[in-house]
Motif scaffolding. Structure first.
Motif, PDB file in Angstrom:
ATOM      1  N   GLN A  76     -23.621  -3.142 -74.549  1.00  0.00           N
ATOM      2  CA  GLN A  76     -22.223  -2.747 -74.760  1.00  0.00           C
ATOM      3  C   GLN A  76     -22.006  -1.313 -74.302  1.00  0.00           C
ATOM      4  O   GLN A  76     -20.990  -1.004 -73.685  1.00  0.00           O
ATOM      5  N   ALA A  77     -22.968  -0.453 -74.586  1.00  0.00           N
ATOM      6  CA  ALA A  77     -22.859   0.947 -74.154  1.00  0.00           C
ATOM      7  C   ALA A  77     -22.837   1.025 -72.625  1.00  0.00           C
ATOM      8  O   ALA A  77     -22.062   1.789 -72.042  1.00  0.00           O
ATOM      9  N   GLN A  78     -23.696   0.216 -71.968  1.00  0.00           N
ATOM     10  CA  GLN A  78     -23.713   0.198 -70.510  1.00  0.00           C
ATOM     11  C   GLN A  78     -22.388  -0.330 -69.962  1.00  0.00           C
ATOM     12  O   GLN A  78     -21.842   0.217 -68.993  1.00  0.00           O
ATOM     13  N   LYS A  79     -21.862  -1.386 -70.575  1.00  0.00           N
ATOM     14  CA  LYS A  79     -20.565  -1.919 -70.143  1.00  0.00           C
ATOM     15  C   LYS A  79     -19.486  -0.860 -70.307  1.00  0.00           C
ATOM     16  O   LYS A  79     -18.651  -0.673 -69.411  1.00  0.00           O
ATOM     17  N   ASN A  80     -19.492  -0.191 -71.458  1.00  0.00           N
ATOM     18  CA  ASN A  80     -18.502   0.859 -71.706  1.00  0.00           C
ATOM     19  C   ASN A  80     -18.613   1.965 -70.667  1.00  0.00           C
ATOM     20  O   ASN A  80     -17.606   2.464 -70.173  1.00  0.00           O
ATOM     21  N   SER A  81     -19.849   2.337 -70.350  1.00  0.00           N
ATOM     22  CA  SER A  81     -20.074   3.376 -69.354  1.00  0.00           C
ATOM     23  C   SER A  81     -19.531   2.944 -67.992  1.00  0.00           C
ATOM     24  O   SER A  81     -18.855   3.721 -67.304  1.00  0.00           O
ATOM     25  N   LEU A  82     -19.818   1.698 -67.608  1.00  0.00           N
ATOM     26  CA  LEU A  82     -19.311   1.186 -66.336  1.00  0.00           C
ATOM     27  C   LEU A  82     -17.785   1.121 -66.335  1.00  0.00           C
ATOM     28  O   LEU A  82     -17.138   1.483 -65.341  1.00  0.00           O
ATOM     29  N   LEU A  83     -17.211   0.689 -67.454  1.00  0.00           N
ATOM     30  CA  LEU A  83     -15.751   0.649 -67.548  1.00  0.00           C
ATOM     31  C   LEU A  83     -15.151   2.048 -67.452  1.00  0.00           C
ATOM     32  O   LEU A  83     -14.115   2.245 -66.801  1.00  0.00           O
ATOM     33  N   GLU A  84     -15.802   3.019 -68.085  1.00  0.00           N
ATOM     34  CA  GLU A  84     -15.323   4.393 -68.006  1.00  0.00           C
ATOM     35  C   GLU A  84     -15.398   4.913 -66.575  1.00  0.00           C
ATOM     36  O   GLU A  84     -14.489   5.604 -66.104  1.00  0.00           O
ATOM     37  N   GLU A  85     -16.509   4.557 -65.872  1.00  0.00           N
ATOM     38  CA  GLU A  85     -16.634   4.956 -64.472  1.00  0.00           C
ATOM     39  C   GLU A  85     -15.529   4.330 -63.636  1.00  0.00           C
ATOM     40  O   GLU A  85     -14.899   5.009 -62.813  1.00  0.00           O
ATOM     41  N   LYS A  86     -15.307   3.022 -63.839  1.00  0.00           N
ATOM     42  CA  LYS A  86     -14.247   2.328 -63.088  1.00  0.00           C
ATOM     43  C   LYS A  86     -12.887   2.940 -63.395  1.00  0.00           C
ATOM     44  O   LYS A  86     -12.058   3.111 -62.497  1.00  0.00           O
ATOM     45  N   LEU A  87     -12.645   3.254 -64.668  1.00  0.00           N
ATOM     46  CA  LEU A  87     -11.387   3.873 -65.062  1.00  0.00           C
ATOM     47  C   LEU A  87     -11.225   5.230 -64.379  1.00  0.00           C
ATOM     48  O   LEU A  87     -10.149   5.548 -63.861  1.00  0.00           O
ATOM     49  N   GLN A  91      -8.395   6.144 -61.865  1.00  0.00           N
ATOM     50  CA  GLN A  91      -7.502   7.291 -62.096  1.00  0.00           C
ATOM     51  C   GLN A  91      -7.507   8.228 -60.894  1.00  0.00           C
ATOM     52  O   GLN A  91      -6.464   8.752 -60.497  1.00  0.00           O
ATOM     53  N   GLU A  92      -8.683   8.418 -60.291  1.00  0.00           N
ATOM     54  CA  GLU A  92      -8.763   9.241 -59.085  1.00  0.00           C
ATOM     55  C   GLU A  92      -7.975   8.599 -57.951  1.00  0.00           C
ATOM     56  O   GLU A  92      -7.238   9.282 -57.223  1.00  0.00           O
ATOM     57  N   SER A  93      -8.127   7.276 -57.815  1.00  0.00           N
ATOM     58  CA  SER A  93      -7.407   6.565 -56.767  1.00  0.00           C
ATOM     59  C   SER A  93      -5.902   6.659 -56.976  1.00  0.00           C
ATOM     60  O   SER A  93      -5.143   6.878 -56.020  1.00  0.00           O
ATOM     61  N   VAL A  94      -5.474   6.509 -58.215  1.00  0.00           N
ATOM     62  CA  VAL A  94      -4.048   6.618 -58.532  1.00  0.00           C
ATOM     63  C   VAL A  94      -3.554   8.033 -58.224  1.00  0.00           C
ATOM     64  O   VAL A  94      -2.474   8.216 -57.638  1.00  0.00           O
ATOM     65  N   ALA A  95      -4.344   9.030 -58.599  1.00  0.00           N
ATOM     66  CA  ALA A  95      -3.960  10.423 -58.337  1.00  0.00           C
ATOM     67  C   ALA A  95      -3.868  10.668 -56.827  1.00  0.00           C
ATOM     68  O   ALA A  95      -2.908  11.311 -56.343  1.00  0.00           O
ATOM     69  N   LYS A  96      -4.827  10.162 -56.079  1.00  0.00           N
ATOM     70  CA  LYS A  96      -4.799  10.318 -54.612  1.00  0.00           C
ATOM     71  C   LYS A  96      -3.581   9.598 -54.032  1.00  0.00           C
ATOM     72  O   LYS A  96      -2.887  10.132 -53.153  1.00  0.00           O
ATOM     73  N   ALA A  97      -3.315   8.388 -54.528  1.00  0.00           N
ATOM     74  CA  ALA A  97      -2.168   7.636 -54.034  1.00  0.00           C
ATOM     75  C   ALA A  97      -0.871   8.376 -54.358  1.00  0.00           C
ATOM     76  O   ALA A  97       0.043   8.437 -53.519  1.00  0.00           O
ATOM     77  N   ARG A  98      -0.767   8.976 -55.536  1.00  0.00           N
ATOM     78  CA  ARG A  98       0.425   9.756 -55.906  1.00  0.00           C
ATOM     79  C   ARG A  98       0.578  10.966 -54.979  1.00  0.00           C
ATOM     80  O   ARG A  98       1.681  11.282 -54.523  1.00  0.00           O
ATOM     81  N   ASP A  99      -0.573  11.625 -54.743  1.00  0.00           N
ATOM     82  CA  ASP A  99      -0.525  12.781 -53.843  1.00  0.00           C
ATOM     83  C   ASP A  99      -0.069  12.362 -52.447  1.00  0.00           C
ATOM     84  O   ASP A  99       0.780  13.029 -51.833  1.00  0.00           O
ATOM     85  N   GLU A 100      -0.628  11.266 -51.947  1.00  0.00           N
ATOM     86  CA  GLU A 100      -0.236  10.778 -50.623  1.00  0.00           C
ATOM     87  C   GLU A 100       1.239  10.369 -50.610  1.00  0.00           C
ATOM     88  O   GLU A 100       1.970  10.650 -49.651  1.00  0.00           O
ATOM     89  N   LEU A 101       1.689   9.706 -51.682  1.00  0.00           N
ATOM     90  CA  LEU A 101       3.083   9.293 -51.792  1.00  0.00           C
ATOM     91  C   LEU A 101       4.005  10.519 -51.816  1.00  0.00           C
ATOM     92  O   LEU A 101       5.061  10.527 -51.167  1.00  0.00           O
TER      93      LEU A 101
END
Length: 124
Positions: A76-87, A91-101
């Protein structure tokens, strides 16, 4: 006289036989009692052995359950860690997309302003 002696001897023989039979019954009772005590002791020992075995098995079960719980917790800790990484990546992708937009929007406003200016100059 011989008849009385024979009767007396016969009575003594019968008394002896009765005494032997009584002693045999007493000995048999003691033997049975001793065997029963031995069986009871054996049964108690067997029950104690089974109890110890059961306790050992229960300790093993508890250890297995605890290990399983640790594995589940780690997973569960590993899953949480992976989910946090994906999140974080999302979030970085969303921020980059906002910047590009925002850049595209700014470029569009600049282009519209430039076109407006060019149109005003052309109309003037």
């Amino acid at each position: 006289v011989v008849s009385r002696v024979n009767t007396h001897v016969m009575d003594d023989i019968e008394d002896g036989i009765r005494s032997i039979v009584r002693n045999a019954y007493r000995e048999q009772d003691r033997t049975i009692s001793s065997l029963m005590d031995g069986l009871e002791a054996d049964r108690r020992e067997e029950l104690e052995r089974l109890k110890r075995r059961h306790e050992e098995q229960m300790k093993k079960v508890v250890m297995l359950v605890e290990n399983e719980m640790k594995l589940v917790s780690q997973t569960q800790a590993q899953k949480n860690s992976l989910l946090e990484e994906k999140l974080a990546i999302s979030q970085e992708s969303v921020a980059k997309a906002r910047d590009e937009l925002k850049k595209v929007k700014d470029d569009a406003y600049a282009l519209v302003s430039e076109l407006k200016r060019d149109l005003e100059l052309a109309l003037a």
